[in-house]
Write a protein that holds these residues in place. Structure first.
Motif, PDB file in Angstrom:
ATOM      1  N   LEU A 161      29.552  29.400  39.716  1.00  0.00           N
ATOM      2  CA  LEU A 161      30.691  30.273  40.017  1.00  0.00           C
ATOM      3  C   LEU A 161      30.649  31.546  39.186  1.00  0.00           C
ATOM      4  O   LEU A 161      30.943  32.640  39.674  1.00  0.00           O
ATOM      5  CB  LEU A 161      32.010  29.522  39.774  1.00  0.00           C
ATOM      6  N   GLU A 162      30.258  31.411  37.938  1.00  0.00           N
ATOM      7  CA  GLU A 162      30.219  32.580  37.064  1.00  0.00           C
ATOM      8  C   GLU A 162      29.098  33.526  37.478  1.00  0.00           C
ATOM      9  O   GLU A 162      29.248  34.751  37.462  1.00  0.00           O
ATOM     10  CB  GLU A 162      30.032  32.123  35.609  1.00  0.00           C
ATOM     11  N   TRP A 163      27.975  32.943  37.883  1.00  0.00           N
ATOM     12  CA  TRP A 163      26.865  33.767  38.378  1.00  0.00           C
ATOM     13  C   TRP A 163      27.306  34.552  39.615  1.00  0.00           C
ATOM     14  O   TRP A 163      27.077  35.754  39.735  1.00  0.00           O
ATOM     15  CB  TRP A 163      25.680  32.856  38.725  1.00  0.00           C
ATOM     16  N   LYS A 164      27.987  33.868  40.529  1.00  0.00           N
ATOM     17  CA  LYS A 164      28.448  34.522  41.762  1.00  0.00           C
ATOM     18  C   LYS A 164      29.425  35.661  41.433  1.00  0.00           C
ATOM     19  O   LYS A 164      29.326  36.765  41.977  1.00  0.00           O
ATOM     20  CB  LYS A 164      29.112  33.475  42.660  1.00  0.00           C
ATOM     21  N   LEU A 165      30.317  35.378  40.514  1.00  0.00           N
ATOM     22  CA  LEU A 165      31.300  36.388  40.109  1.00  0.00           C
ATOM     23  C   LEU A 165      30.613  37.595  39.465  1.00  0.00           C
ATOM     24  O   LEU A 165      30.918  38.751  39.790  1.00  0.00           O
ATOM     25  CB  LEU A 165      32.268  35.738  39.106  1.00  0.00           C
ATOM     26  N   SER A 166      29.661  37.323  38.574  1.00  0.00           N
ATOM     27  CA  SER A 166      28.977  38.414  37.859  1.00  0.00           C
ATOM     28  C   SER A 166      28.171  39.275  38.822  1.00  0.00           C
ATOM     29  O   SER A 166      28.194  40.504  38.735  1.00  0.00           O
ATOM     30  CB  SER A 166      28.015  37.859  36.800  1.00  0.00           C
ATOM     31  N   VAL A 167      27.439  38.624  39.726  1.00  0.00           N
ATOM     32  CA  VAL A 167      26.629  39.404  40.676  1.00  0.00           C
ATOM     33  C   VAL A 167      27.550  40.199  41.602  1.00  0.00           C
ATOM     34  O   VAL A 167      27.287  41.356  41.918  1.00  0.00           O
ATOM     35  CB  VAL A 167      25.678  38.485  41.478  1.00  0.00           C
ATOM     36  N   GLY A 168      28.645  39.594  41.998  1.00  0.00           N
ATOM     37  CA  GLY A 168      29.616  40.284  42.857  1.00  0.00           C
ATOM     38  C   GLY A 168      30.133  41.552  42.186  1.00  0.00           C
ATOM     39  O   GLY A 168      30.260  42.605  42.831  1.00  0.00           O
ATOM     40  N   LYS A 169      30.405  41.451  40.895  1.00  0.00           N
ATOM     41  CA  LYS A 169      30.890  42.637  40.170  1.00  0.00           C
ATOM     42  C   LYS A 169      29.815  43.717  40.111  1.00  0.00           C
ATOM     43  O   LYS A 169      30.111  44.906  40.243  1.00  0.00           O
ATOM     44  CB  LYS A 169      31.296  42.237  38.747  1.00  0.00           C
ATOM     45  N   LEU A 170      28.569  43.287  39.920  1.00  0.00           N
ATOM     46  CA  LEU A 170      27.471  44.275  39.890  1.00  0.00           C
ATOM     47  C   LEU A 170      27.311  44.962  41.248  1.00  0.00           C
ATOM     48  O   LEU A 170      27.043  46.159  41.326  1.00  0.00           O
ATOM     49  CB  LEU A 170      26.156  43.591  39.506  1.00  0.00           C
ATOM     50  N   ILE A 171      27.464  44.198  42.312  1.00  0.00           N
ATOM     51  CA  ILE A 171      27.358  44.772  43.663  1.00  0.00           C
ATOM     52  C   ILE A 171      28.459  45.815  43.863  1.00  0.00           C
ATOM     53  O   ILE A 171      28.209  46.933  44.329  1.00  0.00           O
ATOM     54  CB  ILE A 171      27.469  43.654  44.726  1.00  0.00           C
ATOM     55  N   ASP A 172      29.684  45.454  43.474  1.00  0.00           N
ATOM     56  CA  ASP A 172      30.806  46.386  43.628  1.00  0.00           C
ATOM     57  C   ASP A 172      30.564  47.654  42.819  1.00  0.00           C
ATOM     58  O   ASP A 172      30.833  48.763  43.278  1.00  0.00           O
ATOM     59  CB  ASP A 172      32.110  45.722  43.167  1.00  0.00           C
ATOM     60  N   LYS A 173      30.051  47.475  41.611  1.00  0.00           N
ATOM     61  CA  LYS A 173      29.804  48.617  40.735  1.00  0.00           C
ATOM     62  C   LYS A 173      28.743  49.537  41.357  1.00  0.00           C
ATOM     63  O   LYS A 173      28.899  50.750  41.445  1.00  0.00           O
ATOM     64  CB  LYS A 173      29.319  48.103  39.374  1.00  0.00           C
ATOM     65  N   ARG A 174      27.664  48.917  41.833  1.00  0.00           N
ATOM     66  CA  ARG A 174      26.588  49.680  42.473  1.00  0.00           C
ATOM     67  C   ARG A 174      27.106  50.444  43.686  1.00  0.00           C
ATOM     68  O   ARG A 174      26.744  51.593  43.921  1.00  0.00           O
ATOM     69  CB  ARG A 174      25.483  48.700  42.902  1.00  0.00           C
ATOM     70  N   ASP A 175      27.983  49.787  44.461  1.00  0.00           N
ATOM     71  CA  ASP A 175      28.475  50.403  45.691  1.00  0.00           C
ATOM     72  C   ASP A 175      29.702  51.276  45.464  1.00  0.00           C
ATOM     73  O   ASP A 175      30.301  51.766  46.427  1.00  0.00           O
ATOM     74  CB  ASP A 175      28.803  49.310  46.722  1.00  0.00           C
ATOM     75  N   GLY A 176      30.093  51.410  44.213  1.00  0.00           N
ATOM     76  CA  GLY A 176      31.242  52.256  43.902  1.00  0.00           C
ATOM     77  C   GLY A 176      32.565  51.687  44.384  1.00  0.00           C
ATOM     78  O   GLY A 176      33.514  52.429  44.630  1.00  0.00           O
ATOM     79  N   VAL A 177      32.615  50.380  44.528  1.00  0.00           N
ATOM     80  CA  VAL A 177      33.863  49.750  44.960  1.00  0.00           C
ATOM     81  C   VAL A 177      34.689  49.421  43.723  1.00  0.00           C
ATOM     82  O   VAL A 177      34.213  48.763  42.811  1.00  0.00           O
ATOM     83  CB  VAL A 177      33.585  48.436  45.738  1.00  0.00           C
ATOM     84  N   GLU A 178      35.902  49.914  43.720  1.00  0.00           N
ATOM     85  CA  GLU A 178      36.766  49.607  42.575  1.00  0.00           C
ATOM     86  C   GLU A 178      37.403  48.247  42.772  1.00  0.00           C
ATOM     87  O   GLU A 178      37.953  47.954  43.813  1.00  0.00           O
ATOM     88  CB  GLU A 178      37.850  50.675  42.442  1.00  0.00           C
ATOM     89  N   THR A 179      37.283  47.411  41.780  1.00  0.00           N
ATOM     90  CA  THR A 179      37.914  46.091  41.900  1.00  0.00           C
ATOM     91  C   THR A 179      38.867  45.888  40.733  1.00  0.00           C
ATOM     92  O   THR A 179      38.593  46.276  39.609  1.00  0.00           O
ATOM     93  CB  THR A 179      36.867  44.960  41.877  1.00  0.00           C
ATOM     94  N   LYS A 180      39.956  45.273  41.058  1.00  0.00           N
ATOM     95  CA  LYS A 180      40.921  44.929  40.007  1.00  0.00           C
ATOM     96  C   LYS A 180      40.715  43.482  39.624  1.00  0.00           C
ATOM     97  O   LYS A 180      40.473  42.639  40.484  1.00  0.00           O
ATOM     98  CB  LYS A 180      42.343  45.107  40.549  1.00  0.00           C
ATOM     99  N   ASP A 181      40.799  43.207  38.347  1.00  0.00           N
ATOM    100  CA  ASP A 181      40.728  41.825  37.917  1.00  0.00           C
ATOM    101  C   ASP A 181      42.077  41.182  38.207  1.00  0.00           C
ATOM    102  O   ASP A 181      43.083  41.538  37.619  1.00  0.00           O
ATOM    103  CB  ASP A 181      40.411  41.754  36.415  1.00  0.00           C
ATOM    104  N   GLU A 182      42.047  40.263  39.160  1.00  0.00           N
ATOM    105  CA  GLU A 182      43.334  39.712  39.586  1.00  0.00           C
ATOM    106  C   GLU A 182      43.778  38.514  38.758  1.00  0.00           C
ATOM    107  O   GLU A 182      44.885  38.036  38.883  1.00  0.00           O
ATOM    108  CB  GLU A 182      43.263  39.315  41.061  1.00  0.00           C
ATOM    109  N   MET A 183      42.889  38.040  37.922  1.00  0.00           N
ATOM    110  CA  MET A 183      43.227  36.846  37.170  1.00  0.00           C
ATOM    111  C   MET A 183      44.186  37.182  36.026  1.00  0.00           C
ATOM    112  O   MET A 183      43.982  38.158  35.312  1.00  0.00           O
ATOM    113  CB  MET A 183      41.946  36.254  36.590  1.00  0.00           C
ATOM    114  N   SER A 184      45.218  36.382  35.872  1.00  0.00           N
ATOM    115  CA  SER A 184      46.166  36.625  34.782  1.00  0.00           C
ATOM    116  C   SER A 184      45.492  36.324  33.445  1.00  0.00           C
ATOM    117  O   SER A 184      44.472  35.635  33.390  1.00  0.00           O
ATOM    118  CB  SER A 184      47.382  35.717  34.949  1.00  0.00           C
ATOM    119  N   ALA A 185      46.084  36.855  32.369  1.00  0.00           N
ATOM    120  CA  ALA A 185      45.513  36.640  31.034  1.00  0.00           C
ATOM    121  C   ALA A 185      45.464  35.146  30.709  1.00  0.00           C
ATOM    122  O   ALA A 185      44.497  34.661  30.120  1.00  0.00           O
ATOM    123  CB  ALA A 185      46.339  37.388  29.998  1.00  0.00           C
TER     124      ALA A 185
END
Ligand SMILES: [Zn+2]
Length: 294
Positions: free
Chosen positions: A166-190
């Motif tokens: 799950l962590e690998w999927k999340l990390s790669v997903g963030k890299l994809i968004d970053k590469r594609d210039g997609v802004e993502t908000k971290d939706e998880m609460s503290a």
């Protein structure tokens, strides 16, 4: 667990993987090229990444299940042409379900060694990444398996593999968004972020959590699935699953075997404790499922 090579899905270095251009990196082998095209069209993409898809999406959406191969005498055939070995019981494997090989009119899953599947799936693309599903107590019902077999502990990932996948999927997903210039908000609460990343630490302070997280899941996340192993408040070097294993290129078996093979000399009692804890399979919450069914 046997000791034949078996790549761990979560052990792929995400930055390297996300930066790899598929068409350049994979044309060394005709088998791989053909298998890559077949997989692309199976999930409704054009055979060539530069073309637009004209494929009719199949009615059922194929998912890429990360699971443990169940007991069988000879294992299952790896669907990558040219792969000489079967996927043996106890190894992690990918089940593409539904698969594109049908037998007697029935579509059955296609099985691959994890490292073989990595040759043909382009995880730097969301079309592939989004289909990766770890087979766990939370997801197994979508995979159409015999309940009795799953409840005997077959197929389900151990705690370490679940967290890493799950962590690998999340990390790669963030890299994809970053590469594609997609802004993502971290939706998880503290509070949830702490539970996911600090549980097990002596510094972890449980906070109020969202109601949609069951007590059962809370319990697992703060015990069996906790990523940190600590020797107590004085411990300045707590053991962290993600630091140890997430960005490691490995071709070994499950966490326990990996620990034995590669790190024996340097394993501390704390690390051994952590690896043994994370090697447990978190089973489905049968009791509350049963109660809900009443
Ligand atoms: Zn294979």
């Amino acid at each position: 667990m046997d000791s034949s090579p078996n790549g761990h899905p979560a052990a792929v270095p995400s930055e390297v993987k996300a930066a790899t251009v598929p068409s350049e990196a994979k044309e060394e082998n005709e088998h791989i090229v053909l298998a890559t095209k077949a997989l692309r069209s199976h999930i409704g993409l054009a055979e060539n990444p530069t073309e637009k898809s004209s494929a009719t999406p199949s009615s059922a959406t194929p998912l890429f299940w990360v699971e443990v191969a169940p007991e069988s005498t000879r294992g299952a055939k790896c669907r990558l042409d040219g792969c000489p070995t079967n996927v043996m019981p106890g190894q992690y494997r990918i089940a593409v379900n539904p698969g594109y090989h049908s037998f007697g009119g029935r579509q059955s899953p296609d099985y691959y060694h994890v490292h073989c599947f990595e040759e043909i799936a382009d995880f730097s693309q969301a079309d592939f990444l989004d289909r990766v599903v770890p087979l766990t107590r939370r997801t197994w019902r979508l995979r159409n398996l015999q309940s009795s077999s799953v409840l005997d502990g077959n197929y389900l990932l151990d705690a370490g593999a679940e967290r890493l996948t799950l962590e690998w999927k999340l990390s790669v997903g963030k890299l994809i968004d970053k590469r594609d210039g997609v802004e993502t908000k971290d939706e998880m609460s503290a509070a949830l972020t702490d539970l996911f990343y600090k549980a097990g630490s002596s510094k972890y302070v449980p906070q109020e959590l969202p109601d949609n997280l069951s007590m059962f899941e809370r319990g697992l996340l703060s015990s069996t699935l906790a990523p940190i192993e600590s020797d107590g408040p004085e411990d300045m070097e707590e053991w962290n699953l993600f630091d140890e294993y997430l960005v490691v290129l490995a071709t070994s078996n499950n966490l326990t075997d990996k620990g034995k093979e590669q790190k024996e000399a340097e394993l501390t009692p704390k690390a051994i404790r952590a690896i043994q804890r994370l090697n447990v399979i978190p089973m489905p919450d049968i009791q509350s499922a049963f109660l809900r069914g009443l």
